[in-house]
Scaffold this active site. Structure first.
Site, PDB file in Angstrom:
ATOM      1  N   SER A  51       0.832  -1.207   0.000  1.00  0.00           N
ATOM      2  CA  SER A  51       0.000   0.000   0.000  1.00  0.00           C
ATOM      3  C   SER A  51       0.871   1.262   0.000  1.00  0.00           C
ATOM      4  O   SER A  51       0.496   2.279  -0.604  1.00  0.00           O
ATOM      5  CB  SER A  51      -0.979   0.005   1.176  1.00  0.00           C
ATOM      6  N   ASN A  99      12.784   4.992   5.098  1.00  0.00           N
ATOM      7  CA  ASN A  99      11.903   3.912   5.550  1.00  0.00           C
ATOM      8  C   ASN A  99      10.680   4.532   6.214  1.00  0.00           C
ATOM      9  O   ASN A  99      10.750   5.632   6.770  1.00  0.00           O
ATOM     10  CB  ASN A  99      12.624   3.015   6.565  1.00  0.00           C
ATOM     11  N   HIS A 154       7.810   3.616   9.171  1.00  0.00           N
ATOM     12  CA  HIS A 154       7.580   2.676  10.276  1.00  0.00           C
ATOM     13  C   HIS A 154       6.294   3.092  10.998  1.00  0.00           C
ATOM     14  O   HIS A 154       6.081   4.281  11.252  1.00  0.00           O
ATOM     15  CB  HIS A 154       8.765   2.701  11.244  1.00  0.00           C
TER      16      HIS A 154
HETATM   17  C1  GRF Z   1       3.542  -0.461   6.852  1.00  0.00           C
HETATM   18  O1  GRF Z   1       2.763  -0.371   8.023  1.00  0.00           O
HETATM   19  C2  GRF Z   1       4.899   0.159   7.063  1.00  0.00           C
HETATM   20  O2  GRF Z   1       4.880   1.200   7.972  1.00  0.00           O
HETATM   21  C3  GRF Z   1       5.684  -1.002   7.630  1.00  0.00           C
HETATM   22  O3  GRF Z   1       5.223  -2.136   6.959  1.00  0.00           O
HETATM   23  C4  GRF Z   1       3.887  -1.909   6.502  1.00  0.00           C
HETATM   24  C5  GRF Z   1       3.916  -2.129   5.029  1.00  0.00           C
HETATM   25  O4  GRF Z   1       2.641  -2.026   4.480  1.00  0.00           O
HETATM   26  N1  GRF Z   1       7.104  -0.789   7.490  1.00  0.00           N
HETATM   27  P1  GRF Z   1       2.466  -1.962   2.912  1.00  0.00           P
HETATM   28  O5  GRF Z   1       3.123  -3.211   2.319  1.00  0.00           O
HETATM   29  O6  GRF Z   1       3.096  -0.718   2.429  1.00  0.00           O
HETATM   30  O7  GRF Z   1       0.979  -1.976   2.690  1.00  0.00           O
END
Ligand code: GRF
Length: 217
Positions: A12, A108, A110
């Site tokens: 996403s 990144n 998080h």
């Molecule tokens: C997200 O919550 C991001 O913050 C974390 O992993 C998840 C990845 O979600 N690092 P997506 O694959 O981008 O939907």
């Protein structure tokens, strides 16, 4: 700025970055998607967006990169003339050779207000700790796990009846907002690092320098 996204899962955040970068005025282009999981849904998303994709064959242990994998990824980054990397749900520590290749321009996202709750299951950690405010962080990547200098953060409330899933969805809305914004700031050279602090320069301003400070970009 020519950007590669490294992702292991749903994608996403890849979608959010891709959506922003489709605007011709956005200063970064997504050129490459790398994944360590051949079955990750993000791969189909990248293919349908006509982005070149590569699977990185890695050992099953979280931190392990075969030397050959590092060499292959570096070759691919060089070939695609990549200047920056966005990790978007990438479940591996990135080797220093790859961070160096992009001169540290590696971001990144998080799902916590770092430095609280690094690592896995950040939303679960937040609920277990009983915090009233949660959120997400975009940060520069260093050799640790979720430890690099913080660029942008957004907060959301934690409600009494929250489940991990409900909190994660509320945080995700903010992730999709601040990640493209952080990439835009990086690509327009508006991020100014002094030690662990990252400042956002006003548009079109001249950076000020205090003698003795280390300015990385
Ligand atoms: C997200 O919550 C991001 O913050 C974390 O992993 C998840 C990845 O979600 N690092 P997506 O694959 O981008 O939907």
């Amino acid at each position: 700025m020519r950007v590669a996204v490294f992702a292991s899962g749903r994608g996403s955040n890849f979608d959010a970055l891709w959506g922003a970068a489709k605007d011709p005025s956005f200063p970064a282009r997504l050129e490459l998607l790398l994944s360590d999981r051949p079955d990750a849904p993000v791969i189909a998303k990248a293919r349908s967006s006509n982005i070149s994709t590569q699977i990185i064959p890695l050992e099953s242990k979280r931190g392990v990169w075969e030397p050959r994998a590092v060499t292959d990824v570096l070759a691919r980054l060089r070939e695609a003339r990549i200047e920056g990397i966005c990790l978007a749900g990438f479940m591996r520590v990135v080797p220093s050779e790859i961070l160096d290749f992009c001169s540290g321009k590696v971001l990144n996202i998080h799902p916590s207000l770092l430095p609280a709750f690094p690592g896995l299951h950040a939303q679960r950690q937040a609920l277990q700790a009983g915090v009233k405010v949660a959120g997400c962080t975009v940060h520069f990547v260093d050799e640790g796990v979720d430890t690099g200098p913080i660029i942008l953060q957004a907060s959301v409330p934690v409600f009494d009846d929250d489940t991990e899933e409900a909190l994660a969805s509320r945080i995700l809305v903010e992730e999709h907002r601040i990640y493209p914004e952080a990439l835009r700031l990086l690509a327009t050279e508006r991020l100014h690092r002094v030690g662990r602090r990252v400042f956002v320069r006003a548009e079109c301003s001249t950076p000020s320098t205090t003698p003795g400070e280390k300015h990385e970009f």
